[in-house]
Design a protein around this motif. Structure first.
Motif, PDB file in Angstrom:
ATOM      1  N   GLU A 175      -0.834  12.384   7.526  1.00 42.48           N
ATOM      2  CA  GLU A 175      -0.021  12.521   8.736  1.00 42.48           C
ATOM      3  C   GLU A 175      -0.506  13.649   9.622  1.00 42.48           C
ATOM      4  O   GLU A 175      -0.361  13.613  10.832  1.00 42.48           O
ATOM      5  N   MET A 190       0.834  -1.209   0.000  1.00 45.97           N
ATOM      6  CA  MET A 190       0.000   0.000   0.000  1.00 45.97           C
ATOM      7  C   MET A 190       0.859   1.245   0.000  1.00 45.97           C
ATOM      8  O   MET A 190       1.883   1.305   0.688  1.00 45.97           O
ATOM      9  N   VAL A 191       0.454   2.228  -0.794  1.00 47.00           N
ATOM     10  CA  VAL A 191       1.154   3.507  -0.855  1.00 47.00           C
ATOM     11  C   VAL A 191       0.160   4.591  -0.447  1.00 47.00           C
ATOM     12  O   VAL A 191      -0.924   4.687  -1.014  1.00 47.00           O
ATOM     13  N   PHE A 192       0.552   5.401   0.525  1.00 43.50           N
ATOM     14  CA  PHE A 192      -0.300   6.505   0.957  1.00 43.50           C
ATOM     15  C   PHE A 192       0.391   7.810   0.596  1.00 43.50           C
ATOM     16  O   PHE A 192       1.465   8.115   1.101  1.00 43.50           O
ATOM     17  N   CYS A 193      -0.220   8.580  -0.299  1.00 46.18           N
ATOM     18  CA  CYS A 193       0.381   9.839  -0.744  1.00 46.18           C
ATOM     19  C   CYS A 193      -0.423  11.008  -0.216  1.00 46.18           C
ATOM     20  O   CYS A 193      -1.646  10.985  -0.223  1.00 46.18           O
ATOM     21  N   GLY A 194       0.278  12.030   0.208  1.00 45.16           N
ATOM     22  CA  GLY A 194      -0.427  13.223   0.678  1.00 45.16           C
ATOM     23  C   GLY A 194      -0.114  13.510   2.124  1.00 45.16           C
ATOM     24  O   GLY A 194       0.009  12.607   2.941  1.00 45.16           O
ATOM     25  N   THR A 195      -0.016  14.789   2.429  1.00 39.20           N
ATOM     26  CA  THR A 195       0.370  15.185   3.778  1.00 39.20           C
ATOM     27  C   THR A 195      -0.758  15.006   4.791  1.00 39.20           C
ATOM     28  O   THR A 195      -0.504  14.831   5.969  1.00 39.20           O
ATOM     29  N   LYS A 210      -6.483   6.319   7.463  1.00 39.77           N
ATOM     30  CA  LYS A 210      -5.337   5.549   6.929  1.00 39.77           C
ATOM     31  C   LYS A 210      -5.206   4.222   7.670  1.00 39.77           C
ATOM     32  O   LYS A 210      -5.049   3.162   7.060  1.00 39.77           O
ATOM     33  N   ASN A 211      -5.296   4.320   9.009  1.00 39.37           N
ATOM     34  CA  ASN A 211      -5.198   3.115   9.833  1.00 39.37           C
ATOM     35  C   ASN A 211      -6.313   2.132   9.497  1.00 39.37           C
ATOM     36  O   ASN A 211      -6.104   0.920   9.353  1.00 39.37           O
ATOM     37  N   ILE A 257      -5.645   0.495   6.095  1.00 39.55           N
ATOM     38  CA  ILE A 257      -4.608  -0.545   6.189  1.00 39.55           C
ATOM     39  C   ILE A 257      -5.216  -1.805   6.789  1.00 39.55           C
ATOM     40  O   ILE A 257      -5.009  -2.920   6.302  1.00 39.55           O
ATOM     41  N   ASP A 258      -5.985  -1.610   7.859  1.00 37.62           N
ATOM     42  CA  ASP A 258      -6.633  -2.742   8.516  1.00 37.62           C
ATOM     43  C   ASP A 258      -7.557  -3.491   7.569  1.00 37.62           C
ATOM     44  O   ASP A 258      -7.631  -4.717   7.553  1.00 37.62           O
ATOM     45  N   GLN A 293      -2.979   2.185  -4.072  1.00 38.63           N
ATOM     46  CA  GLN A 293      -2.500   3.535  -3.821  1.00 38.63           C
ATOM     47  C   GLN A 293      -3.644   4.409  -3.342  1.00 38.63           C
ATOM     48  O   GLN A 293      -4.712   4.447  -3.955  1.00 38.63           O
ATOM     49  N   THR A 339      -4.389   8.344  -2.400  1.00 37.13           N
ATOM     50  CA  THR A 339      -3.854   9.709  -2.466  1.00 37.13           C
ATOM     51  C   THR A 339      -4.888  10.673  -1.925  1.00 37.13           C
ATOM     52  O   THR A 339      -6.050  10.640  -2.320  1.00 37.13           O
ATOM     53  N   ARG A 385      -5.264  -5.096   4.370  1.00 42.60           N
ATOM     54  CA  ARG A 385      -3.984  -5.782   4.474  1.00 42.60           C
ATOM     55  C   ARG A 385      -4.077  -7.287   4.384  1.00 42.60           C
ATOM     56  O   ARG A 385      -3.105  -7.932   4.042  1.00 42.60           O
TER      57      ARG A 385
END
Lengths: 308, 455
Positions: free
Chosen positions: A151, A143-148, A160-161, A164-165, A185, A187, A168
């Motif tokens: 965070e 997995m790719v997470f793009c973008g500020t 996001k968490n 992923i859960d 991905q 974004t 995955r």
């Protein structure tokens, strides 16, 4: 009032195994996902759910019937369904004028709701639109997470968490080097999340490490975050707690030689060497004069007595 | 516990795929078709070092009719050129903020700001996103290839480190089950579990007999085909029934103790009566429970305090009205007392109900006496008014319905008013009813009353 749960006595070995599987365990099973519809759905959202179910085919279950459930009003029916099918992830699809093409993705902790996010699906391109070879079902995705925002903003952090859960799959400790096939991905841009799914092609490069080429295969959609219900801090803390048994035990007093020999160090109590128990050798026993004399006298007296 | 990720396909399919890929990559120029000096060229250092997996389509086989010498060298040069083009670097362009990799979860986080103009433009958007993704995955793969590897079953496995992004658990951590009462006692006394064999040698039957499970009962029956009546016991007592009774009690006791252990483990105090809370109770059930609780008061819930917004149920049941004896007329009081006396003597008779009840009882009894007993009970709760198909048939034929061996206690199917045929008629039933009363129980008759009054 005390809560009295029904005590199910398993009548077969198979049912017993099924019950044991549902109990809390040290190393947990893969999270099962439950897909279901609300009272009204559109064709687009149904396709979307179908594709997501195909993506997670090993660990997901799709219900056919329509359910009169409003998760943000009353979560109890969802919890009941999750308990029945032993799933801790759920995805509900609905469609209404106010919230078109709506999916609610959520997860459970201890049979109760942990987090829940309502996402609106826009610009959906289904699997069938991409006419190329797909990835085998059940592959663990990268997995790719793009973008500020993932965070900085708390909502996107939790999202996001959750994502992923959700995606995955199996918690793998070892992976085949040829097993890197699927990539997802996410974004964040302008408050929207773009989801794209690719197939990883590992090409030969001059070096040992292969060159990565991507080919878009899977569903692609734009997710708009609508409502959400996130867990309180203490509930989240509790859910992240790992069982004590899983903590790695420190191994002390054991070291390895440069030769590879394993050496240990044993700590003993104070010992009185004079009183140590060793092998008994009768011949070496000290025979004192005292013992000799007493032996002789006894036999002599007896004889004298009998004679008389 | 070892969990392996990878493709979800079967082993044979994987092998086929790998072979297919390899075939695609190899350039198939059958050596037999080449002339000797061509073959020599193929062995030159330049040709030998070309990478075996160019991405372009496989070159066509060498045609023997063409001008061989020049075309061969050209071909080799072309191959080399193509291969060199295909070798792209593994380098990823350096970003402002380095990409964070969580190898345990195979997650790459790119925290760089995204160019707004490119993303707003729908044409460039997809390409840009793909390039971003490619960079991310390349970084991940680079890191993964540096991890320690293992070779298991002709495949190279890489051990992933612990994930840095913590994902919440599914369920709580397992709780150590407390010992049951017996387990605690056994532990204190030092009693250990000894595994018992399933088959036991039986001296009487001279064979191996299962101690439990399949065919145990049969073996027991074979062994205990006769049961000795103990001296102290009643000779008319059914020993088999007694033994069955004892076994049932043992099972019940065992079950009770098991549940008690569970209740003790869960630290739940079970109330002996009343409604227990249920996590998944329907709101209707909970409301009913609350209403019951409220109603169980002297005022029948009229003066019970309620919650805000709680719907009060309408008056259930009639409250006993206090007697206004003081305000009553003498005549009224006299009438009231006489009515009471009459009621004691003569019951409130619902003749039809009594009749049907009687008929039903008799029918049920008849059915029970029939061969097979309860199995052939086909009387419904309608008290004998229910006619079976055979009954209808016989009524139609005018034969009436077959009565049992004992005339009066036979089937009184057509006992309802206005039915023809034999059986009980209204008069006889009335007699019976008067004796028995609405409840079917024999109560005070006129004769009996006289007897008692004499005393």
């Amino acid at each position: 009032m005390p809560v009295v749960q029904r005590v199910i006595k398993p009548r077969t070995k198979r049912s017993k195994r099924a019950l044991e599987k549902r109990e809390p365990q040290l190393v947990e099973n893969t999270k099962q996902c439950l897909f279901f519809h609300g009272l009204k759905t559109s064709e687009g959202i149904r396709e979307c759910v179908k594709d997501l179910h195909a993506l997670k085919s090993q660990a997901s279950l799709k219900l056919q019937q329509k359910n009169k459930i409003l998760p943000f009003d009353d979560i109890l029916p969802v919890e009941r369904l999750a308990v029945k099918h032993d799933s801790s992830l759920f995805c509900m699809a609905t469609h209404s004028k106010k919230r078109p093409n709506n999916i609610v993705i959520g997860r459970m902790f201890d049979h109760h709701l942990l987090d829940m996010v309502e996402l609106g699906v826009e610009n959906y391109a289904p699997l069938s639109e991409f006419k190329n070879a797909k990835v085998a079902a059940g592959t663990k995705p990268c997995m790719v997470f793009c973008g500020t925002e993932f965070e900085d903003v708390t909502e996107f952090k939790i999202l996001k968490n959750l994502l992923i859960d959700f995606f995955r799959g199996v918690e793998a400790k070892e992976i085949r080097l040829q097993g890197f096939e699927h990539a997802l991905q996410f974004t964040v841009f302008d408050g929207k999340v773009f989801l794209k799914s690719y197939r990883i092609l590992l090409k030969k490069s001059g070096t040992r490490i292969p060159r990565v080429e991507l080919e878009e295969i899977g569903p692609s959609m734009t997710l708009q975050m609508r409502r959400n219900r996130f867990a309180s801090n203490d509930l989240r803390k509790r859910s992240l707690q790992q069982p004590k048994q899983q903590k790695a035990n420190k191994v002390k007093n054991v070291r390895k030689d440069p030769f590879g020999t394993r050496l240990g160090r044993v700590h003993m109590t104070k010992q009185d060497i004079g009183k140590l128990q060793t092998r008994k050798m009768k011949g070496l026993k000290e025979i004192t004069k005292k013992t000799k004399k007493t032996k002789g006298r006894v036999s002599g007296d007896e004889q004298m007595e009998t004679d008389q | 516990m070892r969990k392996r990720g990878g493709r979800g396909k079967s082993v044979s399919k994987k092998k086929e795929e790998e072979e297919g890929e390899r075939r695609e990559r190899e350039i198939k120029i059958p050596k037999s078709r080449l002339k000797p000096h061509d073959r020599k060229l193929l062995n030159t250092p330049a040709a030998r070092h070309w990478p075996p997996y160019p991405a372009g389509p496989p070159l066509e086989a060498h045609q023997p009719n063409e001008d061989t010498q020049t075309s061969a060298t050209d071909k080799v040069r072309d191959i080399l050129l193509k291969a060199r083009e295909e070798v792209k670097s593994v380098q990823v362009e350096v970003k402002e903020i380095q990409l964070e990799c969580d190898l345990g979860n195979l997650v790459v986080s790119d925290n760089n700001t995204l160019p707004q103009s490119t993303l707003r433009n729908s044409d460039e958007c997809n390409e840009y996103l793909q390039s971003l993704a490619r960079d991310g995955i390349q970084t991940l793969i680079t890191k993964v290839w540096d991890l320690p590897t293992e070779r298991i079953d002709n495949a190279v496995y890489v051990t992933l480190p612990k994930p840095s992004i913590s994902i919440p658990r599914e369920k709580k951590a397992p709780v150590e089950k407390p010992l049951t009462k017996w387990e605690q006692y056994a532990k204190d006394k030092g009693i250990t579990k000894r595994k018992k064999e399933k088959k036991v040698w039986d001296e009487v039957l001279k064979q191996w007999v299962p101690r439990y499970g399949f065919r145990k009962v049969q073996a027991d029956k074979e062994k205990n085909w006769v049961r000795v009546v103990p001296e102290t016991a009643d000779p008319y007592e059914d020993q088999y029934a007694k033994a069955a009774e004892i076994k049932k009690e043992n099972i019940a006791k065992n079950e009770f103790q098991r549940l008690r252990n569970i209740a003790r483990n869960r630290k739940v105090k079970l109330p002996s009566v009343g409604v227990t809370g249920n996590e998944f109770a329907r709101p209707k059930d909970l409301l009913r429970a609350a209403q019951h609780a409220k109603h169980a008061t002297a005022s029948l819930g009229k003066f019970q305090p309620g919650l805000k917004g709680e719907k009060s149920s309408k008056g259930r049941g009639n409250k006993r009205k206090s007697e206004e004896v003081a305000t009553m007329d003498i005549q009224q009081e006299k009438k009231r007392n006489i009515d009471i006396f009459d009621k004691i003597g003569k019951p409130d008779l619902n003749l039809d109900a009594a009749m049907y009840r009687q008929v039903k009882d008799d029918n049920v009894e008849h059915d029970r006496k029939k061969k097979g007993g309860k199995k052939h009970l086909r009387r419904s709760k309608m008290g004998g008014r229910h006619l079976t198909p055979s009954d209808h048939r016989s009524i139609k034929l005018g034969k009436g319905i077959h009565n049992g061996p004992k005339g009066k206690s036979g089937k009184g199917r057509d006992a309802g008013p206005g039915n023809k045929g034999k059986g009980k008629d209204r008069a006889s039933l009335l007699q019976l009813a008067s004796k028995r009363g609405a409840t079917g129980k024999i109560i005070m008759t006129a004769k009996k009353r006289k007897k008692f009054s004499k005393r």
